[in-house]
Design an enzyme around this catalytic site. Structure first.
Site, PDB file in Angstrom:
ATOM      1  N   CYS B  34       0.859  -1.102  -0.003  1.00 43.22           N
ATOM      2  CA  CYS B  34       0.088   0.000  -0.035  1.00 43.22           C
ATOM      3  C   CYS B  34       0.920   1.291   0.081  1.00 43.22           C
ATOM      4  CB  CYS B  34      -0.871   0.050   1.198  1.00 43.22           C
ATOM      5  SG  CYS B  34      -0.016  -0.111   2.762  1.00 43.22           S
ATOM      6  N   ASP B  36       3.004   2.544   2.246  1.00 44.03           N
ATOM      7  CA  ASP B  36       3.215   3.143   3.475  1.00 44.03           C
ATOM      8  C   ASP B  36       4.063   2.260   4.559  1.00 44.03           C
ATOM      9  OD1 ASP B  36       2.694   5.844   3.172  1.00 44.03           O
ATOM     10  OD2 ASP B  36       0.520   5.269   3.518  1.00 44.03           O
ATOM     11  N   CYS B  64       4.022   8.712   1.916  1.00 42.99           N
ATOM     12  CA  CYS B  64       3.773  10.049   1.184  1.00 42.99           C
ATOM     13  C   CYS B  64       3.690  11.129   2.503  1.00 42.99           C
ATOM     14  CB  CYS B  64       2.171   9.905   0.750  1.00 42.99           C
ATOM     15  SG  CYS B  64       1.056   9.869   2.184  1.00 42.99           S
ATOM     16  N   CYS B 108      -3.212   7.075   6.958  1.00 44.70           N
ATOM     17  CA  CYS B 108      -1.950   7.240   7.411  1.00 44.70           C
ATOM     18  C   CYS B 108      -1.630   7.839   8.844  1.00 44.70           C
ATOM     19  CB  CYS B 108      -1.264   8.597   6.683  1.00 44.70           C
ATOM     20  SG  CYS B 108      -1.218   8.147   4.667  1.00 44.70           S
TER      21      CYS B 108
END
Ligand SMILES: Cc1ncc(COP(=O)(O)O)c(C=O)c1O
Ligand SMILES: Cc1ncc(COP(=O)(O)O)c(C=O)c1O
Lengths: 385, 162, 385, 162
Positions: B34, B36, B64, B108
């Site tokens: 994904c 992360d 990100c 996140c």
């Protein structure tokens, strides 16, 4: 922030060229007529559109009556694919590739949801569709083959001429999305039946484009109404947009011999410079590429933060990372050319334009190593120097 | 997609980044699928009153802008806190402190809170200590999610043809 | 030729207002980003679009997320009608009227050719749809009711609020084409589920418009692709166009209280002046009308030559005559309100705009009698004086 | 739709318009349904050599720019011509002399040539003279077309509900 940002995202969109703005201006508040009107305002608007149509037709060596104005390449792609489907409901199979723009892929998917079968051709590691694979995929009930002229993410040029010959032999209409390729590389329009173009990729205005429709190809309109564009696309014509599109095309074709080699030079310079950084991969084909697009992957870092860090340093670029997409999946193009997922997350697309300078390219090459280094410093994945 | 000023500020000047020397435990969360991955290091020491506090903290993140900003923010929020206080930090806290996150990026902030949890879980487990039920539940959920992701990862890679 | 032509064809299209051009200019070659891009160019474009969306939503009292940008009212109409049809394939019946714009009528016809049933409601002699007729026409399998807010040829205002209540009761989505009415008269947006608008009817740019889609209404996109506009309308957003649309709407709504009464005054003056000519008929309703449109028929003369003679005298207007239409049939609207065919051939539509002056109206009134007289002199049909 | 300069010029300054005093015959063609009606008046006299010529001509037209321009043009072309010469004037001649017409308007030039034919037909018939076969054929075609139009007219009016 950098006072003078450097725009290296010309495959997303481009600034309007001065010549293009100048061509459009008269049609805003002086020659503002509706091209369907009988009076002088209407006649002048009509004449402007027909002049634009003729000059666009000339760029690809077709008849003016074969040019249908649309709101852009997305509409042109949808008109080609769905419009052909609606006009030939007995043909239920489409051949396309895994690396098409979403406008083509999702138009195909839309038909799939309505019972169509779609063959999504694999590509090789450079992103090239094998013409033989097209030949094998065509069936008796094939409605259409749609293969793009040049890829918008990795720049790879497809063998349109060869695919077109195969389609011609088999009597299957052939559509190519030339959203990125038009004005940049030769497109053998004689080999295609339908071709999509968008003005804003070409230093022309947003919201306008065209579909070339070879005489004899029958489409059903997506936008029904007043019968504009020979009944294929109704709606009051966007006169300034159409004039601007033609001006942008004229500019692109007249400058091609100087601009394209310059962009090719920038591309080589970018590849040489970036490949010096460790843990970098070039996505796409070094040679068989559109001149303005180059795509890299950086191990250990994620593309969205790379783009944001570059933005902090005044450089505009883009990525195919999952984090940058609304569905949180990495670029289907990078997946299709088998970029490992970790590298697909760390992709960076640089795309130059007619206004790009050597200084800007060099400034990017100066900045990129430190940005990569910074992001790798905070990444758990270490890259061998 | 719009980031707040605060997110951008933390992204630009991340606090407590890098690998911690002499850390007590590390919490590793996320998955390359994904896009992360976050490793959160904590150093646990007793304070003057004999309570266990997170005396130092750092992180390494592949992700990100939002992932980096939430990493930075969670490290600020947890630093100097007692373990019970740190356990109480939620992903909502992290997102709120950053002035909010775009909807698509809310996961996140979950990752950052999860990494903190995992680090504390590892610390307690490593020291043979009792694990509070809330921490255990979260750990088990994370393990289950990771397994699911790995399965998806396989499918994804097969689809990608490599 | 008259050196300063008088433009009285504002329902065909309008000149861009100075404010609108000024609002668009920054987005041509400075803020030219693609609104999907992560970097500053993209973020600014995105912010501009969302600001436009919010300000347009406010004009009709809806949520910003309910506004879908399109290339104009034709696309908005097609998206409403076909988009609803594709999303609800089990509903096979549509209710509309005989006086809709071709964008609505031909979208309905397109579905009819694919097996849909369409009820085309009659109108009265003023062009009004009877709400009770809508009620009677609705069936269990009715997909949609589509009735325009104000007619583009004769100006008649439809009872949208009442029709909307009927649709609400029956649980049938209600679409209204507000291409002419938006910004001119109050539209009870609370009573409609879908509403179409075009910028260029409003001193905004050609090639942009919007469809209001009430939350909960499910449409299938006509243009598939990158997933713009919440997946309802893909294609790179026309940023300057969208900004210009919002500026035009802001201008129209802020000026409404002064402009609309002025246009109403012009309309009355035109009616009084023209009705003095013998053998003239007012088409539409004298009271329940959009402020900017007035439609006359002149016995014994044909509309196309009337428009051309006016053009010779420096006045731009339009006609619904058969000779002016590509299929050589007189306006379906005039036929629907039972204008005798001979009179339908001699129709003249005058439509004023914010830039129209009293002097221009008076100049038209000065010119029209002699033009009518000239044409009658060469006509075999004599009109009693 | 684009008209030539010549069309516009004839539209602006039509020749021979109005009703002719003391005409020998009138040809009436067209129908209000399709929106073009043309009445063409001719005066036939013998010239010095005893041939019948169209010594004067005029027209009244209800129709579009093209209809008016073709009326004007056909009257110019026929004026002074002998009857056989006038019969030989085709709609193609009329359109060509105007520099061409938009495709959708070609029927207007047909109307003008037809009106001239009809006027000559009426003249010959009124004087009990023999009708050349070509003229007769055209006259019969026109009558048939008119009938068809009238039928369509009825359907049209019923559809329009009046
Ligand atoms: C290859 C290709 N096709 C189609 C499109 C769609 O163009 P537009 O967004 O102008 O409709 C683009 C750009 O977005 C493109 O690069
Ligand atoms: C009522 C109405 N609907 C729809 C349209 C279509 O608008 P556009 O041509 O901008 O698509 C118009 C104008 O042409 C109109 O007047």
């Amino acid at each position: 922030m950098d006072p003078d940002p450097i725009y290296l995202d010309n495959s997303a969109t481009t600034p309007l060229a001065g010549e293009v703005i100048a061509s459009m201006e008269p049609y805003f508040s002086d020659e503002y007529g509706n091209a369907s009107s009988l009076h002088r305002f209407g006649r002048r608007a009509h004449a402007a559109i027909e002049e634009a149509r003729a000059s666009l037709a000339e760029t690809i060596g077709v008849e003016p009556s074969e040019i249908v104005f649309t709101s852009g390449a997305t509409e042109a792609d949808n008109l080609a694919i769905k419009g052909l489907a609606f006009a030939h409901p007995e043909k239920r199979h489409i051949v396309t590739s895994r690396i098409e723009h979403h406008a083509v892929l999702h138009a195909c998917r839309w038909l799939e949801e309505r019972g169509y079968e779609v063959t999504y051709l694999d590509v090789d590691r450079a992103g090239r569709v094998e013409p033989e694979a097209v030949k094998e995929a065509i069936r008796d009930d094939t409605l259409l083959v749609s293969i793009m002229a040049g890829n918008n993410e990795i720049g790879t040029i497809e063998p349109i001429g060869e695919i077109g010959e195969i389609c011609k032999e088999r009597g299957v209409p052939f559509h190519t999305d030339a959203g990125q390729a038009y004005g940049k590389v030769d497109i053998p329009a004689g080999s295609v039946d339908l071709l999509s173009v968008s003005a804003h990729k070409l230093n022309g205005p947003k919201g306008v484009g065209f579909l070339y429709v070879r005489k004899g190809i029958r489409l059903s309109p997506l936008l029904s109404g007043g019968g504009h564009e020979r009944g294929l696309r109704s709606g009051t014509e966007n006169v300034p947009g159409i004039v601007g599109l033609a001006a942008a095309a004229r500019l692109a074709f007249s400058e091609r011999e100087t601009v394209v080699p310059r962009l090719r030079g920038f591309r080589e310079r970018l590849i040489e410079g970036v490949m010096r950084i460790p843990g970098v991969r070039l996505n796409g084909d070094r040679k068989e590429s559109l001149p303005h697009i180059v795509n890299f992957s950086f191990a250990g870092i994620e593309g969205e933060s790379l783009v944001m860090r570059l933005d902090e340093r005044g450089i505009a670029a883009s990525t195919g990372s999952a984090c940058s997409s609304p569905n949180l999946e990495p670029s289907h193009v990078l997946v299709a050319i088998r970029v490992p997922l970790s590298m697909a997350h760390g992709s960076l697309r640089i795309s130059t334009g007619r206004q790009t300078t050597e200084e800007e390219v060099d400034r990017f090459l100066e900045v990129i190593p430190s940005v990569v280094e910074e992001l790798r410093a905070i990444s758990p994945f270490k890259v061998e120097g | 997609m719009m980031y707040t000023e605060k997110v951008i500020e933390h992204f630009r000047n991340p606090r407590n980044m890098g690998k911690l020397e002499g850390y007590s435990a590390v919490g590793k969360v996320g998955n390359i699928v994904c896009g992360d991955v976050m490793w959160l290091y904590i150093k646990v020491e007793e304070d003057a009153e004999g309570r266990e506090v997170i005396s130092d903290i750092s992180w390494e993140t592949f992700g990100c802008t939002a992932a980096i900003a939430t990493s930075s923010m969670v490290s600020e929020l947890a630093k100097g806190k007692t373990l019970p206080e740190a356990i109480a930090i939620t992903n909502q806290d992290v997102a709120s402190e950053l002035g909010g996150l775009p909807p698509v990026k809310m996961h996140c902030s979950a990752l950052a809170a999860d990494a903190l949890n995992e680090a504390i879980y590892e610390y307690l487990k490593g020291h043979g200590r009792e694990i509070p039920p809330v921490l255990k539940r979260r750990h088990e959920r994370l393990e289950a999610e990771m397994k699911k992701l790995e399965e998806r990862y396989r499918a994804f890679l097969e689809e990608a043809g490599s």
